[in-house]
Design an enzyme around this catalytic site. Sequence first.
Site, PDB file in Angstrom:
ATOM      1  N   HIS A   1       0.814  -1.215   0.000  1.00 25.16           N
ATOM      2  CA  HIS A   1       0.000   0.000   0.000  1.00 25.16           C
ATOM      3  C   HIS A   1       0.848   1.266   0.000  1.00 25.16           C
ATOM      4  O   HIS A   1       0.328   2.354  -0.269  1.00 25.16           O
ATOM      5  CB  HIS A   1      -0.937   0.003   1.208  1.00 25.16           C
ATOM      6  CG  HIS A   1      -2.024  -1.023   1.127  1.00 25.16           C
ATOM      7  ND1 HIS A   1      -3.288  -0.735   0.671  1.00 25.16           N
ATOM      8  CD2 HIS A   1      -2.028  -2.348   1.412  1.00 25.16           C
ATOM      9  CE1 HIS A   1      -4.040  -1.829   0.707  1.00 25.16           C
ATOM     10  NE2 HIS A   1      -3.292  -2.823   1.149  1.00 25.16           N
TER      11      HIS A   1
ATOM     12  N   ASP B   1       4.316   9.152  -1.422  1.00 25.60           N
ATOM     13  CA  ASP B   1       3.057   8.572  -0.950  1.00 25.60           C
ATOM     14  C   ASP B   1       2.674   7.410  -1.844  1.00 25.60           C
ATOM     15  O   ASP B   1       2.847   7.485  -3.067  1.00 25.60           O
ATOM     16  CB  ASP B   1       1.950   9.628  -0.992  1.00 25.60           C
ATOM     17  CG  ASP B   1       1.109   9.663   0.272  1.00 25.60           C
ATOM     18  OD1 ASP B   1       1.049   8.627   0.968  1.00 25.60           O
ATOM     19  OD2 ASP B   1       0.531  10.708   0.570  1.00 25.60           O
TER      20      ASP B   1
END
Length: 490
Positions: free
Chosen positions: A170, A378
């Site tokens: 993730h 990110d």
Amino acid sequence: MSKLIVLSNRVSLPNPDKPAAGGLAVALQDALTETGGIWIGWNGEVISNNTDYDSTKQSTVHPAQPQFDKIIDGKIEYLTCPLTQNQYDQYYSGFANNTLWPAMHERQDLITYNQDEFDTYQQVNALFARQLKAIVQPDDVIWVHDYHFFSVARYCRELGMDNQIGFFLHIPFAPLSIWQCIPTAERLVQDLCHYDLVGLQTDHDQSLCMQACTTLLKAQKIQHSLVSYQQRITTIKCYPIGINPAQIQQMAKKHANDRQDVFDLKALKHQKTIIGVDRIDYSKGILERFDAFAEFLQQYPQYHQRITELQIACPCRMDVLAYQRLFKQVNQTVEKINAKFAQHDWLPIDCTHDVVPHETLMGLYRLTDICWISSLRDGMNLVAKEYIAAQDPDNPGVLILSKYAGAAEQMQQALIVDPTDTQDMVNALKTAVEMPLQERIQRYQQLMQGLTNFDINDWRNQFLNDLRQNHQLENFKQPMRAVNATYQLL
């Protein structure tokens, strides 16, 4: 009948009084419900080391087994266990969050490595592999989530499990230069190659993962998304995680008129409002955003008392020194900017550290004019997608999005910025503040179409379909294994 088994660090347990807020939890629960399934993970509790499975007494290959608690809700069985204090300190706070997290976010200066922490990380991965072995049936499919479990598949294979095992990361994937700073990098990338399918958030992450396999392991790249290592074929592929835009649109519309306890938006109705939502993490670029906002106020004094930044900054990992320091810096920076620019009853930054309920947050998104995301690195950043989905189609806000957020690959109609370039962010903020309605609507419609075309359910289904259909590669894998075996003999 084949069932799905999900392994993640934390488990979203059923709670009739508090439905799962996150789209990921809902998507996984839906997948588990379809054919029946099991969700395994840590229950969030930390207990004394003085237990039957004290991690200091475990071997890497044969860790003792903790007591797993079982909850059955419909077709889903939840299995969770605590961590010992030693496991929490060394596996979770240690190797996972002091080594892998900064590495994956390209913060070489914050990487710490401790061999004992790595060993405990392996022990915990082996522990969960043994639990998988205890419950798995031959045709079950296993889906492992995130950086806490790089090595689970290795132990599953050593235990004789031949199931299809997928892994989804993730967070970002580290470049080769960062991997080379970790003494056990080769071992970790080897562990990844025990999975049948490795999913990444972006095309860039996919390329970095492939490069790590082919360089560190000298693995053979067969196709764009296939790598062969030690007679095993692993698929490495990009699956950008989505959201449920229709659900968020409905939630935002419903809660936009709720009484707002977080910020007094009625008092700001004549101002432009910026929303920032971040954990206080060095990957989020919060300080860079504050500095750019201060520079904007310096360059454009006409916007004093006409614009306010609303910042939700939730503390995390406060037992880690780097996070304690960052928390202090964030508060000091807010105080400094407010002291410099405050006029009458206007403060340019209104910052809260409270956790805001998901439905309230969606309402806030709908009522604010600009969402500003300045991540330095990110995985995806779902705030960007949720903000767009929450907007009023007739009067949408503007998204300022860091080029280093994974979402930027899909959301090019946002104002894409370099968060390390202060003037670039100042210019983008001025563009956002002055953007006419017609342009805002056009950008919103294009962004919303992208969110609808590939939502959270499409993400889940595509990954699981690829994992379940992985047996179709067998006709390709068998001759490749024969070639590899012949090559090794030579």
